[in-house]
Scaffold this motif. Structure first.
Motif, PDB file in Angstrom:
ATOM      1  N   MET A   1      19.261 -85.808 -17.140  1.00 38.22           N
ATOM      2  CA  MET A   1      20.058 -86.113 -16.220  1.00 38.22           C
ATOM      3  C   MET A   1      20.539 -87.626 -16.516  1.00 38.22           C
ATOM      4  SD  MET A   1      18.240 -84.567 -12.825  1.00 38.22           S
ATOM      5  CE  MET A   1      18.295 -82.845 -12.467  1.00 38.22           C
TER       6      MET A   1
ATOM      7  N   GLU B   1      18.430 -81.011  -5.554  1.00 38.87           N
ATOM      8  CA  GLU B   1      19.890 -80.838  -4.899  1.00 38.87           C
ATOM      9  C   GLU B   1      20.859 -81.315  -5.675  1.00 38.87           C
ATOM     10  OE1 GLU B   1      19.202 -83.075  -0.967  1.00 38.87           O
ATOM     11  OE2 GLU B   1      18.104 -81.187  -0.247  1.00 38.87           O
ATOM     12  N   LEU B   2      20.650 -81.850  -6.748  1.00 44.45           N
ATOM     13  CA  LEU B   2      21.789 -82.273  -7.436  1.00 44.45           C
ATOM     14  C   LEU B   2      22.782 -81.051  -7.968  1.00 44.45           C
ATOM     15  CD1 LEU B   2      20.420 -85.265  -9.700  1.00 44.45           C
ATOM     16  CD2 LEU B   2      21.761 -85.420  -7.493  1.00 44.45           C
ATOM     17  N   ASP B   3      21.937 -80.105  -8.227  1.00 42.57           N
ATOM     18  CA  ASP B   3      22.711 -78.653  -8.873  1.00 42.57           C
ATOM     19  C   ASP B   3      22.036 -77.599  -8.232  1.00 42.57           C
ATOM     20  OD1 ASP B   3      24.251 -76.964 -10.215  1.00 42.57           O
ATOM     21  OD2 ASP B   3      23.448 -77.275 -12.200  1.00 42.57           O
TER      22      ASP B   3
ATOM     23  N   THR C   1      22.654 -74.534  -8.150  1.00 37.39           N
ATOM     24  CA  THR C   1      22.582 -73.234  -8.854  1.00 37.39           C
ATOM     25  C   THR C   1      21.478 -73.432  -9.997  1.00 37.39           C
ATOM     26  OG1 THR C   1      24.115 -74.495 -10.691  1.00 37.39           O
ATOM     27  CG2 THR C   1      25.369 -73.352  -8.739  1.00 37.39           C
ATOM     28  N   ASP C   2      21.129 -74.600 -10.233  1.00 38.69           N
ATOM     29  CA  ASP C   2      20.218 -74.692 -11.162  1.00 38.69           C
ATOM     30  C   ASP C   2      19.002 -75.766 -10.914  1.00 38.69           C
ATOM     31  OD1 ASP C   2      18.131 -74.477 -13.430  1.00 38.69           O
ATOM     32  OD2 ASP C   2      19.630 -75.603 -14.723  1.00 38.69           O
TER      33      ASP C   2
ATOM     34  N   SER D   1      26.131 -81.118  -3.123  1.00 40.40           N
ATOM     35  CA  SER D   1      25.645 -80.915  -4.344  1.00 40.40           C
ATOM     36  C   SER D   1      26.083 -82.386  -5.096  1.00 40.40           C
ATOM     37  CB  SER D   1      26.014 -79.940  -5.203  1.00 40.40           C
ATOM     38  OG  SER D   1      27.340 -79.871  -5.377  1.00 40.40           O
TER      39      SER D   1
ATOM     40  N   ASP E   1      28.186 -82.457  -7.689  1.00 44.60           N
ATOM     41  CA  ASP E   1      29.711 -82.306  -7.945  1.00 44.60           C
ATOM     42  C   ASP E   1      30.333 -82.353  -6.699  1.00 44.60           C
ATOM     43  OD1 ASP E   1      29.395 -82.577 -10.521  1.00 44.60           O
ATOM     44  OD2 ASP E   1      29.049 -80.412 -10.781  1.00 44.60           O
TER      45      ASP E   1
END
Length: 581
Positions: A415, A440-442, A444-445, A508, A510
């Motif tokens: 990261m 929680e950054l992504d 979806t993963d 997230s 992004d």
């Protein structure tokens, strides 16, 4: 058995030197292993400038190994050098160490609290550990062991026999005394070379012992006080009887040099002797060794006396630290490879040395610049992965991430360093909170374990804890700033409402990035997706004002970690409370 990596097949500086060294080695010693060399004096902390003395030949040696050739990278530990001065910045050092000046480094007690037997071993140990972490393969040679075991006896006797020839070479470079000038106007000892000598193999010695008995390229250590403050008063070539006196303690004795192992050749003779003895084909040297009369230039003439040839020896430029001037190990307090490896992965440190030609200076960042360097490294990593990187960049990347023996261990899920540093800052290292934020950054993963982001996470946390001043650390408010919230005008209140309304749908990294940059655009009547080219300059001003407001409401100052990371770290409920919802 080591994995032989493929050659990088490019024309970067490492490959060019490898071509030259292989060709020269075949000319000098056909069929034998290629020999490259470095020299390090463990007179104090071995710093990041000294590391270039090792990394330049290491990278060339590794390229030669990748091509399937046998190669030896020698590191001469100049631990039989004289102890010149007590360095600053060494924990436990006090005035008592000054009494050891003039002794071999291996005869000086280690700094207080050290587990090592002597001064030299104490400072060697940290460098050995750092080189292992960086994947540097080498053969270490203790010059104390070489000299005291009599390995160089024939070379010493040969130098003494040809002392007139050596003296004639050195005389070409000695400053001539002008009796018309006052003594203080005479050219002083080249301290710059002495400093470079201490860090890159040169011992910072004089040319030898000259007196009424003539010139001698050998200096004994005193049999009573162990110091090298001795003067050779007589030498017999036939019997090898050598007489000396010590100016420090008055001791005098006569010894048979063909049996005597308590002394060494002076530096400008010692270095070329080793080139010949080891068959060194490649050894770089610092800029101070390239001036007229310097060790490398003079050594190129003296090496012939020992039947050898001067190695290919590129000059390397100095390595600096962000915000600091040229390093000097004798002054102490400069960062070492071990210090750098606490805050950066070995791949990044290797890359900094690999991507610049030896004669190019560069800086290693211990300040905020390290975040930009990591961003640059991650972009290169992505370009190499998708095949869009330039050949020279691919070569530097390859030399950073692997050696001929295989890949260096790396962070499984790397990261962004600045994100990890911000999270470590905000959470003060609390692992449960760190995992929550990073997961929680992504969405979806999501991250399931911190092991996936180590060791990069640990390096970023170490940087935050050791190199970010206390007044720049991030402390999230405990309570809302009621006074500031009450004073906000309608536009500022509207911007906070837009942000709060979008939090749940954009939670997230992004998503929040899009949201916080988009709020001022939407307020001005533009789409949140509008590009900078589609927007008037005033939008940037509005964004800066909005960001400053958020920082004040969340952490009580104008700036802080990147806002998307900060918002994730604070948590949605707490963000809503601090922004007055």
């Amino acid at each position: 058995m080591p994995i032989v990596a493929q050659s990088t097949e490019t024309t970067d500086w490492v490959s060019r030197f490898a071509d030259e060294v292989i060709e020269e080695s075949e000319r000098r010693a056909p069929g034998k292993p290629v020999v490259v060399a470095s020299g390090l004096s463990p007179s104090g902390p071995i710093h990041l400038g000294n590391l270039r003395e090792v990394m330049t030949p290491h990278l060339v040696a590794d390229e030669i190994r990748r091509r399937g050739h046998q190669v030896r990278h020698l590191i001469s530990w100049d631990d039989y050098d004289r102890y010149r001065k007590v360095p600053n910045g060494v924990e436990g050092v006090d005035g008592t160490w000054a009494e050891h000046i003039g002794k071999p480094l291996t005869s000086v007690p280690a700094p207080k609290g050290s587990a090592h037997p002597n001064w030299a071993e104490h400072f060697k140990a940290a460098m050995v550990d750092a080189l292992a972490e960086m994947g540097v393969e080498f053969d270490g040679i203790s010059q104390t062991e070489q000299y005291t075991s009599g390995v160089y006896r024939e070379q010493i006797l040969h130098a003494m026999k040809h002392r007139g020839d050596i003296d004639a070479i050195l005389a070409q470079y000695r400053t001539k005394k002008d009796p018309a000038k006052k003594p203080q106007s005479q050219k002083p000892v080249d301290e710059a070379e002495l400093e470079a000598a201490e860090g890159s193999g040169a011992a910072g010695e004089d040319d030898g012992s000259s007196g009424s008995a003539g010139y001698f390229p050998y200096k004994p250590f005193c049999g009573q006080c162990e110091k090298d403050l001795t003067t050779v008063t007589a030498y017999d070539d036939a019997t090898t009887e050598l007489s000396y006196t010590c100016t420090a303690c008055g001791f005098a004795e006569t010894v048979a040099l063909n049996e005597f192992n308590r002394g060494k050749l002076v530096w400008k003779v010692d270095w070329p002797m080793r080139w010949a003895y080891e068959g060194v084909v490649f050894e770089p040297s610092g800029v101070d060794h390239s001036s007229p009369g310097s060790s490398f230039q003079v050594g190129g003439q003296i090496v012939g006396i020992f039947g050898g040839k001067q190695p290919i020896g590129p000059m390397y430029a100095f390595v600096g630290i962000s915000g600091m001037a040229k390093m000097s190990s004798s002054k102490g307090g400069v960062p070492t490879p071990a210090d750098a490896l606490k805050i950066m992965e070995p791949q990044l440190l290797r890359w900094l040395y690999a991507r610049r030609r030896p004669n190019q200076s560069f800086k290693i960042a211990f300040d905020q610049e390290i975040q930009r360097l990591y961003d640059e490294w991650d972009k290169l990593d992505a370009k190499v992965a998708d095949g869009s990187a330039l050949p020279a960049d691919v070569a530097a990347h390859s030399r950073a991430v692997r050696t001929a023996a295989g890949e260096l261990p790396r962070t499984p899920r790397p990261m962004p360093y600045r994100t990890l540093a911000s999270v470590a800052d905000i959470t003060a290292g609390a692992e449960d909170q760190t995992l929550r934020i990073l997961s929680e950054l992504d969405p979806t993963d999501p991250l399931s374990s911190l092991d996936a982001v180590r060791p990069r996470l640990d390096k970023a946390e170490a940087w935050i804890n050791t190199h970010v001043p206390a007044d720049q650390r991030t402390i999230v408010r405990d309570e809302p700033d009621a006074e500031l919230l009450k004073s906000l005008d309608e536009q500022a209140q509207g911007s906070l409402r837009l942000l709060l309304d979008g939090l749940a749908d954009h939670w997230s990294l992004d998503g929040l990035t899009h949201l916080v940059y988009g709020v001022p655009k939407v307020q001005a009547g533009f789409s949140a997706d509008a590009t900078p080219k589609e927007l008037p300059p005033e939008i940037k001003t509005a964004q800066r004002s909005f960001f400053a407001l958020l920082y004040h409401l969340l952490v009580g100052r104008d700036t802080g970690p990147r806002l998307p990371t900060l918002l994730l770290a604070v948590g949605q409920d707490r963000v809503r409370a601090l922004l007055g919802e």
